[in-house]
Design a protein around this motif. Structure first.
Motif, mmCIF file in Angstrom:
data_model
loop_
_atom_site.group_PDB
_atom_site.id
_atom_site.type_symbol
_atom_site.label_atom_id
_atom_site.label_comp_id
_atom_site.label_asym_id
_atom_site.label_seq_id
_atom_site.Cartn_x
_atom_site.Cartn_y
_atom_site.Cartn_z
ATOM 1 N N LEU A 154 2.227 3.485 8.494
ATOM 2 C CA LEU A 154 3.106 2.323 8.615
ATOM 3 C C LEU A 154 3.507 2.145 10.071
ATOM 4 O O LEU A 154 3.830 1.059 10.515
ATOM 5 N N THR A 161 -2.803 1.612 6.666
ATOM 6 C CA THR A 161 -2.162 2.330 5.566
ATOM 7 C C THR A 161 -2.957 2.242 4.265
ATOM 8 O O THR A 161 -3.182 3.242 3.596
ATOM 9 N N GLU A 162 -3.378 1.002 3.917
ATOM 10 C CA GLU A 162 -4.014 0.819 2.611
ATOM 11 C C GLU A 162 -5.342 1.564 2.488
ATOM 12 O O GLU A 162 -5.815 1.812 1.398
ATOM 13 N N PHE A 221 9.912 5.704 -1.502
ATOM 14 C CA PHE A 221 10.976 5.394 -0.553
ATOM 15 C C PHE A 221 12.345 5.775 -1.089
ATOM 16 O O PHE A 221 12.513 6.071 -2.270
ATOM 17 N N VAL A 246 11.202 1.052 -5.148
ATOM 18 C CA VAL A 246 10.520 -0.222 -4.933
ATOM 19 C C VAL A 246 9.698 -0.501 -6.186
ATOM 20 O O VAL A 246 8.775 0.230 -6.502
ATOM 21 N N TYR A 264 8.016 -3.842 -8.658
ATOM 22 C CA TYR A 264 7.700 -5.266 -8.668
ATOM 23 C C TYR A 264 8.440 -5.878 -9.857
ATOM 24 O O TYR A 264 8.097 -5.627 -11.010
ATOM 25 N N ALA A 311 11.093 -1.870 2.910
ATOM 26 C CA ALA A 311 10.378 -0.905 2.065
ATOM 27 C C ALA A 311 9.434 -1.594 1.085
ATOM 28 O O ALA A 311 8.384 -1.047 0.746
ATOM 29 N N TYR A 312 9.776 -2.813 0.639
ATOM 30 C CA TYR A 312 8.906 -3.525 -0.289
ATOM 31 C C TYR A 312 7.554 -3.822 0.343
ATOM 32 O O TYR A 312 6.508 -3.684 -0.287
ATOM 33 N N GLN A 326 6.275 -2.230 2.907
ATOM 34 C CA GLN A 326 5.597 -0.964 3.169
ATOM 35 C C GLN A 326 4.936 -0.453 1.898
ATOM 36 O O GLN A 326 3.782 -0.017 1.922
ATOM 37 N N ALA A 327 5.676 -0.535 0.783
ATOM 38 C CA ALA A 327 5.110 -0.086 -0.490
ATOM 39 C C ALA A 327 3.890 -0.914 -0.848
ATOM 40 O O ALA A 327 2.887 -0.390 -1.334
ATOM 41 N N ALA A 328 3.960 -2.212 -0.576
ATOM 42 C CA ALA A 328 2.834 -3.089 -0.896
ATOM 43 C C ALA A 328 1.607 -2.709 -0.080
ATOM 44 O O ALA A 328 0.483 -2.734 -0.578
ATOM 45 N N ARG A 329 1.822 -2.336 1.178
ATOM 46 C CA ARG A 329 0.687 -1.908 2.002
ATOM 47 C C ARG A 329 0.079 -0.634 1.441
ATOM 48 O O ARG A 329 -1.140 -0.480 1.395
ATOM 49 N N ILE A 330 0.953 0.285 1.029
ATOM 50 C CA ILE A 330 0.458 1.538 0.466
ATOM 51 C C ILE A 330 -0.302 1.274 -0.836
ATOM 52 O O ILE A 330 -1.306 1.908 -1.125
ATOM 53 N N TYR A 340 4.179 -11.327 -5.939
ATOM 54 C CA TYR A 340 4.942 -10.316 -6.662
ATOM 55 C C TYR A 340 6.174 -9.812 -5.915
ATOM 56 O O TYR A 340 7.005 -9.126 -6.492
ATOM 57 N N ILE A 341 6.279 -10.093 -4.617
ATOM 58 C CA ILE A 341 7.473 -9.634 -3.893
ATOM 59 C C ILE A 341 8.268 -10.828 -3.369
ATOM 60 O O ILE A 341 9.404 -11.045 -3.755
#
Lengths: 358, 290
Positions: free
Chosen positions: A58, A78-79, A87, A91, A93, B181-182, B184-188, B199-200
């Protein structure tokens, strides 16, 4: 699963760092061994989260390289790194069901629905989320939401490591240990590399095989909980770990050891040789490593205060101009004014300019 | 035992009653009063019951104005909401460009509404207007005083220019409030840009978008000053929206009775649709169904 190497990694959030304080992470080399559970422990603002984000990609570090199993991933997004991260705040959806939340990382990677179904059910079973699968994630309590966050990491079978950024902050105390045990269970079952950021030493010491202590952007010590407790390599580690922290008493060196408040503490010759020339010298000893007695041999101290913690008592004493704390068992009688103390010679250390000398 | 205290509490809410009475209930009751009477002059009035309501409800011109109004408000929502969201997404997040964008976007909102009409009259004039003259020079005949379609295009352009910034600012505020964080989580999780939006960002914007839809519906449904200045309701009646029609009856013809009856119906329509939108937006995406 992967062994993660940090080679000379450093990071600053400023474009042109000049001062040492401009660095969120000071240059470090570190290896996260495959399959170990690490805790990354340190006070707020010490660079824990920055370090975590460098590993997950990140943040791309200002200097140095990140390698997974030898492959340089410094510039990998990252992906594509196959990292899972949980976190501080869950988090999820909001508009999706728990099932869709868990399936999301797999569907994004184009995995067929049959496989998705198998994986999601496997993970839901492991995390006790099966009863919630058809529900909307938004209505669930915080601990279930945090499990979903974790589940989205576990659902990919090939993750290199799972990173936790203070994941239990918003969880009720009585659920914390349950979740922590769940994490341990998962770790033992899959032997994934886990890195767990926390500022809570109990959390770190109970969870991790190895604890990494950070302070002001630098790693001070890496070791098992026992090593950190018994031989803190830095003044800060001694002070930060343990409750209360280590006692530090300014001392003077003599031919045969150190002298604290006019009383001698013998030290080995190599220690003395290494400490020569340091500007600040201190003796460090844990409250647990001091024996308190009513008279007899040892250093004479004034008893100032006794805190009864139930199972233990913490005695605050004065030695010369310095205060120190001693932990004694609840049953032990503590003299009202004058007492003698003896340091455990195997667990009493000399610190020169804040660093352990052995 | 508690009774005395409870009664004293009424004094605490009294100021609210007074304010609401003066600002809403008393004027509204005056309108209700007019709507059931035929007024010939000061002190000369006859009670006529629901006669004005019947007249108004069967008025062909009013029906036309009503459909025109629905078409207008529908187009406004269809254009301004997606456009505003797109602008909100594209706006810079920090630095001086962010401040500059905010100021530029806020500009149309700061101009008095009748001035907006005047600006657009001049802007779209076929002979000297920057827009009107340019487009006519390019060979496209454009004159909002002659062609109903051109008049509609002009009014829509003006409305979109005037009010899309409000939607954009609301959307921007909603987007900025999403914790990092949303993303970042989406990237992960390997989410695509579209998935992040779907979705976000979109679910997290639901609150501000509800406000945007309600505000834009109510305001556009009540629109008066800008089209009145720009087209005066013409050519013909092609841009006579409900409030322009209402003012024509009440002030132009001095038919206070029908105008009052019409005002009440107008008010109820706005109330009904605002409630429907609110209920619909409250439920969308939460999985609750009715």
């Amino acid at each position: 699963m992967a062994e993660i190497h940090l080679d000379g990694v450093a990071h600053s959030y400023l474009p042109n760092p000049t001062d040492e304080r401009d660095w969120a992470l000071k240059p470090m080399d570190h290896v996260w061994r495959d399959g170990d559970a690490y805790a990354l422990l340190g006070p707020s603002g010490c660079g824990k989260t920055t370090l975590l984000n460098v590993i997950s990609g990140l943040i791309s570090p200002s200097h140095g390289r990140v390698r997974f199993n030898g492959h340089d991933v410094t510039t990998t997004r990252t992906e594509h790194r196959n990292i899972a991260q949980v976190f501080q705040f869950p988090v999820i959806y909001d508009t999706m069901t728990v099932y869709d939340n868990l399936a999301f990382p797999l569907r994004n990677r184009g995995i067929d629905e049959a496989t998705v179904k198998v994986r999601v059910h496997e993970v839901a079973e492991m995390l006790d989320l099966v009863v919630h699968l058809g529900k909307r994630a938004i209505g669930l309590p915080a601990d279930a939401k945090q499990k979903i966050s974790l589940g989205r990491g576990l659902v990919r079978s090939d993750v290199a490591a799972i990173l936790f950024d203070e994941p239990l902050t918003v969880i009720d105390p009585h659920l914390k240990w349950q979740l922590r045990r769940k994490l341990k269970e998962i770790h033992e079952r899959y032997r994934l590399t886990l890195i767990y950021v926390t500022h809570d030493q109990n959390e770190a010491l109970t969870f991790a095989d190895r604890v990494v202590v950070m302070y002001e952007g630098a790693v001070l010590q890496v070791g098992t909980p026992q090593e950190l407790f018994e031989t803190p390599s830095h003044r800060f580690v001694g002070y930060f770990i343990g409750s209360p922290g280590m006692n530090f008493l300014p001392c003077r060196l003599t031919a045969s050891g150190a002298e604290v408040a006019g009383q001698a503490i013998p030290l080995g010759g190599t220690v003395l040789a290494q400490a020569a020339g340091a500007s600040v010298l201190e003796i460090g000893v844990r409250p647990e490593s001091i024996r308190l007695a009513d008279g007899g041999a040892g250093l004479t101290v004034q008893v100032r205060d006794v805190e009864d913690l139930g199972a233990r008592k913490i005695v605050t004493c004065r030695l010369g101009d310095h205060e120190l704390k001693v932990k004694v068992s609840a049953g032990q009688a503590v003299p009202a004014e004058r007492a003698t103390i003896q340091f455990n010679p195997h667990l009493t250390w000399l610190y020169a300019d804040g660093r352990l000398v052995r | 035992m508690d009774k005395w205290q409870n009664n004293r509490a009424w004094f605490m809410v009294l100021p609210v009653f007074v304010v609401v009475a003066i600002s809403a209930i008393i004027p509204l009751m005056t309108v209700v009063n007019y709507s059931v009477q035929d007024i010939f002059g000061p002190g000369q009035s006859v009670f006529v019951g629901t006669e004005w309501f019947k007249e108004v409800l069967t008025d062909r011109r009013l029906h036309e104005a009503l459909w025109r109004q629905f078409l207008f408000s529908g187009l406004v929502l269809l254009i301004e909401i997606p456009l505003g969201v797109m602008i909100g997404l594209a706006m810079p997040k920090k630095g001086w460009t962010a401040s500059l964008t905010l100021v530029l976007l806020a500009l149309p909102l700061l101009i008095p509404w009748n001035v907006i009409g005047t600006i657009w009259i001049i802007f779209t004039r076929p002979d000297i207007g920057l827009f009107g003259a340019t487009i006519n020079t390019l060979g496209i005949r454009f004159d909002h005083t002659a062609s109903p379609l051109d008049a509609w295009v002009t009014v829509m352009l003006m409305e979109v220019w005037h009010w899309t910034p409000l939607v954009a600012l609301l959307a921007y505020a909603g987007l900025r409030a999403i914790p990092e964080a949303y993303f970042q989580a989406a990237r992960i999780d390997g989410a695509s840009a579209w998935a992040v939006f779907r979705y976000i960002q979109l679910p997290k914007m639901r609150g501000v978008l509800t406000i945007a839809v309600l505000l834009r519906f109510m305001d556009s449904f009540l629109i008066y000053a800008e089209p009145f200045v720009l087209t005066g309701g013409g050519p013909g009646n092609s841009t006579t929206f409900l409030s322009i029609h209402l003012v024509k009856i009440a002030v132009g013809q001095f038919d206070l009775g029908p105008a009052a009856a019409f005002s009440i119906i107008y008010f109820l329509i706005v109330l009904l649709f605002s409630w429907l939108f609110y209920q619909a937006l409250l439920r969308v995406g939460t999985g609750e169904k009715r």
